[in-house]
Design a protein around this motif. Sequence first.
Motif, PDB file in Angstrom:
ATOM      1  N   UNK A  69       0.854  -1.190   0.000  1.00  0.00           N
ATOM      2  CA  UNK A  69       0.000   0.000   0.000  1.00  0.00           C
ATOM      3  C   UNK A  69       0.893   1.243   0.000  1.00  0.00           C
ATOM      4  N   UNK A  70       0.712   2.165  -0.946  1.00  0.00           N
ATOM      5  CA  UNK A  70       1.571   3.360  -0.985  1.00  0.00           C
ATOM      6  C   UNK A  70       1.336   4.256   0.231  1.00  0.00           C
ATOM      7  N   UNK A  71       2.357   5.018   0.632  1.00  0.00           N
ATOM      8  CA  UNK A  71       2.159   5.997   1.712  1.00  0.00           C
ATOM      9  C   UNK A  71       1.248   7.114   1.225  1.00  0.00           C
ATOM     10  N   UNK A  72       0.590   7.776   2.158  1.00  0.00           N
ATOM     11  CA  UNK A  72      -0.334   8.849   1.775  1.00  0.00           C
ATOM     12  C   UNK A  72      -0.377   9.914   2.871  1.00  0.00           C
ATOM     13  N   UNK A  73      -0.268  11.174   2.478  1.00  0.00           N
ATOM     14  CA  UNK A  73      -0.340  12.265   3.436  1.00  0.00           C
ATOM     15  C   UNK A  73      -1.764  12.412   3.955  1.00  0.00           C
ATOM     16  N   UNK A  74      -1.885  12.809   5.228  1.00  0.00           N
ATOM     17  CA  UNK A  74      -3.209  13.009   5.807  1.00  0.00           C
ATOM     18  C   UNK A  74      -3.880  14.243   5.230  1.00  0.00           C
ATOM     19  N   UNK A  75      -3.085  15.228   4.813  1.00  0.00           N
ATOM     20  CA  UNK A  75      -3.634  16.438   4.213  1.00  0.00           C
ATOM     21  C   UNK A  75      -2.645  16.968   3.201  1.00  0.00           C
ATOM     22  N   UNK A  76      -3.120  17.269   2.009  1.00  0.00           N
ATOM     23  CA  UNK A  76      -2.216  17.748   0.961  1.00  0.00           C
ATOM     24  C   UNK A  76      -2.955  18.651  -0.009  1.00  0.00           C
ATOM     25  N   UNK A  77      -2.278  19.710  -0.421  1.00  0.00           N
ATOM     26  CA  UNK A  77      -2.795  20.578  -1.466  1.00  0.00           C
ATOM     27  C   UNK A  77      -2.065  20.260  -2.757  1.00  0.00           C
ATOM     28  N   UNK A  78      -2.800  19.929  -3.804  1.00  0.00           N
ATOM     29  CA  UNK A  78      -2.203  19.524  -5.066  1.00  0.00           C
ATOM     30  C   UNK A  78      -2.027  20.730  -5.979  1.00  0.00           C
ATOM     31  N   UNK A  79      -1.102  20.592  -6.929  1.00  0.00           N
ATOM     32  CA  UNK A  79      -0.767  21.676  -7.846  1.00  0.00           C
ATOM     33  C   UNK A  79      -1.045  21.258  -9.279  1.00  0.00           C
ATOM     34  N   UNK A  80      -1.086  22.241 -10.147  1.00  0.00           N
ATOM     35  CA  UNK A  80      -1.232  21.987 -11.573  1.00  0.00           C
ATOM     36  C   UNK A  80      -0.111  21.062 -12.047  1.00  0.00           C
ATOM     37  N   UNK A  81      -0.449  20.060 -12.849  1.00  0.00           N
ATOM     38  CA  UNK A  81       0.491  19.090 -13.434  1.00  0.00           C
ATOM     39  C   UNK A  81       0.949  18.018 -12.456  1.00  0.00           C
ATOM     40  N   UNK A  82       0.450  18.037 -11.207  1.00  0.00           N
ATOM     41  CA  UNK A  82       0.767  16.946 -10.286  1.00  0.00           C
ATOM     42  C   UNK A  82       0.233  15.630 -10.837  1.00  0.00           C
ATOM     43  N   UNK A  83       1.050  14.585 -10.802  1.00  0.00           N
ATOM     44  CA  UNK A  83       0.584  13.239 -11.132  1.00  0.00           C
ATOM     45  C   UNK A  83      -0.048  12.636  -9.882  1.00  0.00           C
ATOM     46  N   UNK A  84      -1.286  12.201 -10.001  1.00  0.00           N
ATOM     47  CA  UNK A  84      -2.031  11.716  -8.845  1.00  0.00           C
ATOM     48  C   UNK A  84      -2.701  10.389  -9.154  1.00  0.00           C
ATOM     49  N   UNK A  85      -3.138   9.704  -8.103  1.00  0.00           N
ATOM     50  CA  UNK A  85      -4.023   8.561  -8.213  1.00  0.00           C
ATOM     51  C   UNK A  85      -5.381   8.992  -7.676  1.00  0.00           C
ATOM     52  N   UNK A  86      -6.439   8.607  -8.365  1.00  0.00           N
ATOM     53  CA  UNK A  86      -7.807   8.965  -7.976  1.00  0.00           C
ATOM     54  C   UNK A  86      -8.581   7.691  -7.643  1.00  0.00           C
ATOM     55  N   UNK A  87      -9.251   7.689  -6.488  1.00  0.00           N
ATOM     56  CA  UNK A  87     -10.022   6.503  -6.115  1.00  0.00           C
ATOM     57  C   UNK A  87     -11.467   6.646  -6.594  1.00  0.00           C
ATOM     58  N   UNK A  88     -11.816   5.870  -7.615  1.00  0.00           N
ATOM     59  CA  UNK A  88     -13.195   5.766  -8.084  1.00  0.00           C
ATOM     60  C   UNK A  88     -13.348   4.457  -8.846  1.00  0.00           C
TER      61      UNK A  88
END
Length: 299
Positions: A69-88
Amino acid sequence: MSNFQFKKGIKVEISIDEEGFRGVWFPGTVIKPPSKTDLKVMVEYDTLLAENGSTPLREKVDLVQIRPIPPRESKREYKLDDEVDVFFNDGWWEGVITHVLEGNQYSVYFRPTRDQNDFNGLDLRLHREWVHGKWLPPLEEEAVQPIEEMIHKEKEEKNFSKGSLVEVSSDEDGFEGAWFTATVLEVIGKDKFLIEYRDLKTEDDKEFVREEVDALHIRPHPPKAGKVDKFKQFEEVDALYNDGWWVGCISKVLGDSKYLVYFKSTDEELEFKDDELRLHHEWISGEWVMASKALDLSD
């Protein structure tokens, strides 16, 4: 490689090698770990159900289809062009932030499907790769790295100047995961490039194919590595096939500098000579990193 092992009961993420689900990771639990006689892992999915619709789906998967399981911050502000994973849709789908909206909302673009949708920040996590037994980028470094330094590094990664030798990927069916050698002919605006392939020719076979690509589909040409005396079973490699480099795994050492390579994306096994193979590396955070090899298995 770290000492991490997929033991019984541990929480993991699993990929499914089916059309429409490549690159998606589903949460689950290890039911039976691999052994020296059975290299597959029995897992139970947290979000996918069996055909009866009432019990969790269980199946055996290859080691390359499973990760911690990847680590995950409890709170984070994302920026333009950030590569992310989305849960859906029951899993984590890789995308890119295209718009930062109000109220902790973000627009995310998904390259494989060319779809764009809005999501709440609570459904996002920073995209990380499990490489050589470590998560990249690591959680600790990320917490102390100045925002300005991160932006500078991202721009540096995308700066492919005219004349640079690069590799280019494609989203077309049948070519996912393959990288083709090319040369940058021109930098077009922000993060777009006109390239010319080194091996792919037009239909009349008179000229090399030229096309525009974005920064998400281009990377530097891998550094030339010294000749490998012998590839090992289960080692991740790139194989030169149909004018491109395709990632696979050494499934059998045949001798006479020949190997059988298994390709998860197509469920094929093909034979290659050693001069048609190279060790698989990933371009991550501006560096070439050797991908993780198969786990050190034990009963």
